[in-house]
Design an enzyme around this catalytic site. Structure first.
Site, PDB file in Angstrom:
ATOM      1  N   ILE A  19       0.836  -1.205   0.000  1.00 53.48           N
ATOM      2  CA  ILE A  19       0.000   0.000   0.000  1.00 53.48           C
ATOM      3  C   ILE A  19       0.873   1.257   0.000  1.00 53.48           C
ATOM      4  O   ILE A  19       0.567   2.237  -0.672  1.00 53.48           O
ATOM      5  CB  ILE A  19      -0.942  -0.023   1.231  1.00 53.48           C
ATOM      6  CG1 ILE A  19      -1.988  -1.142   1.066  1.00 53.48           C
ATOM      7  CG2 ILE A  19      -1.607   1.321   1.440  1.00 53.48           C
ATOM      8  CD1 ILE A  19      -2.788  -1.442   2.331  1.00 53.48           C
ATOM      9  N   ASN A  92       2.455   4.834   7.417  1.00 53.03           N
ATOM     10  CA  ASN A  92       1.984   3.554   6.867  1.00 53.03           C
ATOM     11  C   ASN A  92       2.855   2.374   7.303  1.00 53.03           C
ATOM     12  O   ASN A  92       2.406   1.233   7.278  1.00 53.03           O
ATOM     13  CB  ASN A  92       1.985   3.675   5.331  1.00 53.03           C
ATOM     14  CG  ASN A  92       1.753   2.350   4.634  1.00 53.03           C
ATOM     15  OD1 ASN A  92       0.631   1.881   4.523  1.00 53.03           O
ATOM     16  ND2 ASN A  92       2.846   1.728   4.152  1.00 53.03           N
ATOM     17  N   TYR A 164      -1.420  -6.653  17.542  1.00 52.90           N
ATOM     18  CA  TYR A 164      -1.479  -5.891  16.282  1.00 52.90           C
ATOM     19  C   TYR A 164      -2.739  -5.023  16.237  1.00 52.90           C
ATOM     20  O   TYR A 164      -2.670  -3.814  16.023  1.00 52.90           O
ATOM     21  CB  TYR A 164      -1.442  -6.855  15.090  1.00 52.90           C
ATOM     22  CG  TYR A 164      -1.703  -6.188  13.753  1.00 52.90           C
ATOM     23  CD1 TYR A 164      -0.726  -5.409  13.135  1.00 52.90           C
ATOM     24  CD2 TYR A 164      -2.938  -6.317  13.124  1.00 52.90           C
ATOM     25  CE1 TYR A 164      -0.982  -4.791  11.917  1.00 52.90           C
ATOM     26  CE2 TYR A 164      -3.196  -5.711  11.905  1.00 52.90           C
ATOM     27  CZ  TYR A 164      -2.215  -4.948  11.304  1.00 52.90           C
ATOM     28  OH  TYR A 164      -2.463  -4.325  10.110  1.00 52.90           O
TER      29      TYR A 164
HETATM   30  N1  LIG Z   1      -2.405  -5.513   3.306  1.00 54.50           N
HETATM   31  C1  LIG Z   1      -3.509  -5.563   4.040  1.00 54.50           C
HETATM   32  O1  LIG Z   1      -4.395  -6.438   3.856  1.00 54.50           O
HETATM   33  C2  LIG Z   1      -3.742  -4.530   5.123  1.00 54.50           C
HETATM   34  C3  LIG Z   1      -4.984  -4.518   5.764  1.00 54.50           C
HETATM   35  C4  LIG Z   1      -5.229  -3.565   6.750  1.00 54.50           C
HETATM   36  C5  LIG Z   1      -4.255  -2.658   7.086  1.00 54.50           C
HETATM   37  N2  LIG Z   1      -3.059  -2.693   6.456  1.00 54.50           N
HETATM   38  C6  LIG Z   1      -2.063  -1.691   6.856  1.00 54.50           C
HETATM   39  O2  LIG Z   1      -1.586  -1.055   5.701  1.00 54.50           O
HETATM   40  C7  LIG Z   1      -0.207  -0.722   5.867  1.00 54.50           C
HETATM   41  C8  LIG Z   1       0.608  -1.315   4.726  1.00 54.50           C
HETATM   42  O3  LIG Z   1       0.379  -2.711   4.677  1.00 54.50           O
HETATM   43  P1  LIG Z   1       0.990  -3.578   3.474  1.00 54.50           P
HETATM   44  O4  LIG Z   1       0.251  -4.871   3.453  1.00 54.50           O
HETATM   45  O5  LIG Z   1       1.057  -2.755   2.255  1.00 54.50           O
HETATM   46  O6  LIG Z   1       2.440  -3.847   4.078  1.00 54.50           O
HETATM   47  P2  LIG Z   1       3.766  -4.473   3.422  1.00 54.50           P
HETATM   48  O7  LIG Z   1       3.640  -4.615   1.945  1.00 54.50           O
HETATM   49  O8  LIG Z   1       4.137  -5.662   4.241  1.00 54.50           O
HETATM   50  O9  LIG Z   1       4.827  -3.306   3.658  1.00 54.50           O
HETATM   51  C9  LIG Z   1       5.233  -2.970   4.941  1.00 54.50           C
HETATM   52  C10 LIG Z   1       6.194  -1.800   4.847  1.00 54.50           C
HETATM   53  O10 LIG Z   1       6.613  -1.471   6.175  1.00 54.50           O
HETATM   54  C11 LIG Z   1       8.044  -1.606   6.240  1.00 54.50           C
HETATM   55  N3  LIG Z   1       8.373  -2.169   7.534  1.00 54.50           N
HETATM   56  C12 LIG Z   1       8.272  -3.466   7.936  1.00 54.50           C
HETATM   57  N4  LIG Z   1       8.673  -3.571   9.213  1.00 54.50           N
HETATM   58  C13 LIG Z   1       9.045  -2.325   9.617  1.00 54.50           C
HETATM   59  C14 LIG Z   1       9.561  -1.780  10.810  1.00 54.50           C
HETATM   60  N5  LIG Z   1       9.754  -2.542  11.881  1.00 54.50           N
HETATM   61  N6  LIG Z   1       9.871  -0.459  10.838  1.00 54.50           N
HETATM   62  C15 LIG Z   1       9.663   0.319   9.759  1.00 54.50           C
HETATM   63  N7  LIG Z   1       9.170  -0.123   8.596  1.00 54.50           N
HETATM   64  C16 LIG Z   1       8.870  -1.441   8.533  1.00 54.50           C
HETATM   65  C17 LIG Z   1       8.452  -2.498   5.098  1.00 54.50           C
HETATM   66  O11 LIG Z   1       9.781  -2.152   4.729  1.00 54.50           O
HETATM   67  P3  LIG Z   1      10.867  -3.264   4.222  1.00 54.50           P
HETATM   68  O12 LIG Z   1      10.124  -4.186   3.304  1.00 54.50           O
HETATM   69  O13 LIG Z   1      11.887  -2.420   3.530  1.00 54.50           O
HETATM   70  O14 LIG Z   1      11.398  -3.934   5.440  1.00 54.50           O
HETATM   71  C18 LIG Z   1       7.442  -2.108   4.031  1.00 54.50           C
HETATM   72  O15 LIG Z   1       7.849  -0.930   3.380  1.00 54.50           O
HETATM   73  C19 LIG Z   1       0.195  -1.232   7.240  1.00 54.50           C
HETATM   74  O16 LIG Z   1       0.145  -0.175   8.181  1.00 54.50           O
HETATM   75  C20 LIG Z   1      -0.861  -2.285   7.555  1.00 54.50           C
HETATM   76  O17 LIG Z   1      -1.065  -2.437   8.938  1.00 54.50           O
HETATM   77  C21 LIG Z   1      -2.771  -3.615   5.487  1.00 54.50           C
END
Ligand SMILES: NC(=O)c1ccc[n+]([C@@H]2O[C@H](COP(=O)([O-])OP(=O)(O)OC[C@H]3O[C@@H](n4cnc5c(N)ncnc54)[C@H](OP(=O)(O)O)[C@@H]3O)[C@@H](O)[C@H]2O)c1
Length: 261
Positions: A19, A92, A164
């Site tokens: 995202i 994010n 979480y």
């Molecule tokens: N995907 C879903 O279904 C979903 C649903 C509800 C809410 N969300 C929320 O949407 C946001 C993005 O989700 P996503 O699924 O797109 O996530 P994602 O693809 O897993 O990406 C996570 C990002 O956060 C970084 N990250 C991981 N651990 C970290 C840490 N300890 N400190 C700083 N940065 C860190 C990663 O960087 P690196 O890869 O460089 O380590 C990556 O850029 C999150 O806040 C999540 O809670 C997602």
């Protein structure tokens, strides 16, 4: 609709994938200069930077680790050194814990207190740290937009992953207090709570995706670009006076539990 983002500086944390990456690209399409934070995958962040630059935009990658909160101020300082300001923050970045999203089969009492502390520190206090670091600059210019990325899990819950969901629900209180405190300085702060979202970071088997989609109002799961467009609206000049709100997207699995396939 005019987003008034041309030449604004936007920091999207956790934008090396998913995202966050989609949000960074969407801001760049509106003419903003975009700083992208990563933690473990600098090469993925650089790929997003290259894509934005290849399309004629401006982007910059910086490391930020929610498990080492001093890096939040360092990252913000690096962006300010590079472009002189931050006008929009999209908080994010997420600490999932383990290798990915929380495991619903884990029993509540088996989660160690250290895991609670680590999760709340990263996802809630980490968001507060991001806000603290960007706020003085926004205040001094009398304009700012902050979007905190929560999750439908914050309200709906799911079995198992208490830390979480709890860390994500804390963002609601943060946004509501901050909206009152910073509103007089032209700073609007809102929460986006995505439901289950299809991203480039984690493939989901079609049968599972279809089952979850069947329980949503729109009968389809959001993709990263759906969430990105919502974030860009809230975190732009197109949002004139909406603040302190939680915006849920149509991908929330339990929003309409009575809905069948
Ligand atoms: N995907 C879903 O279904 C979903 C649903 C509800 C809410 N969300 C929320 O949407 C946001 C993005 O989700 P996503 O699924 O797109 O996530 P994602 O693809 O897993 O990406 C996570 C990002 O956060 C970084 N990250 C991981 N651990 C970290 C840490 N300890 N400190 C700083 N940065 C860190 C990663 O960087 P690196 O890869 O460089 O380590 C990556 O850029 C999150 O806040 C999540 O809670 C997602």
């Amino acid at each position: 609709m005019e987003t008034e983002l041309k030449d604004r500086v936007v920091l999207v944390t956790g934008a090396s994938t998913g995202i966050g990456a989609a949000t960074a690209r969407a801001y760049a399409q509106e003419g903003a200069r975009v700083a992208i934070s990563y933690r473990n995958n600098p090469e993925k962040a650089e790929k997003v930077v290259s894509e934005i630059e290849g399309a004629g935009g401006q982007a910059f990658a910086v490391r930020l680790d929610l498990e080492a909160l001093e890096t939040v101020e360092e990252a913000v300082a690096a962006v300010v050194a590079h472009w002189g300001r931050i006008d929009v923050l999209v908080a994010n970045a997420v600490r999932w814990g383990g290798d990915g999203p929380p495991d619903p089969s884990v029993r509540f009492e088996h989660v160690p207190l250290e895991e609670w502390q680590a999760m709340v520190s990263a996802n809630l206090i980490g968001a507060a740290a991001q806000v603290r670091a960007v706020l003085p600059g926004m205040r001094s210019r009398g304009w700012g937009r902050i979007v905190l990325i929560s999750s439908s899990v914050a309200e709906e819950g799911v079995p198992g992953p208490g830390p979480y969901g709890t860390s994500k629900s804390g963002l609601y209180g943060l946004a509501r207090s901050l909206a009152w405190e910073a509103g007089r300085d032209g700073i609007l702060v809102n929460v986006v709570a995505p439901g289950f979202t299809l991203t480039d970071s984690r493939p989901v088997p079609k049968a599972i995706a279809d089952r979850i989609a069947a329980g949503t109002p729109t009968r389809r799961l959001s993709v990263s670009d759906d969430v990105a467009k919502l974030v860009v609206f809230l975190g732009s000049g197109a949002n004139g006076n909406l603040t302190g709100e939680v915006v849920r997207d149509g991908s929330s699995a339990a929003r309409a539990p009575h809905v069948g396939p």
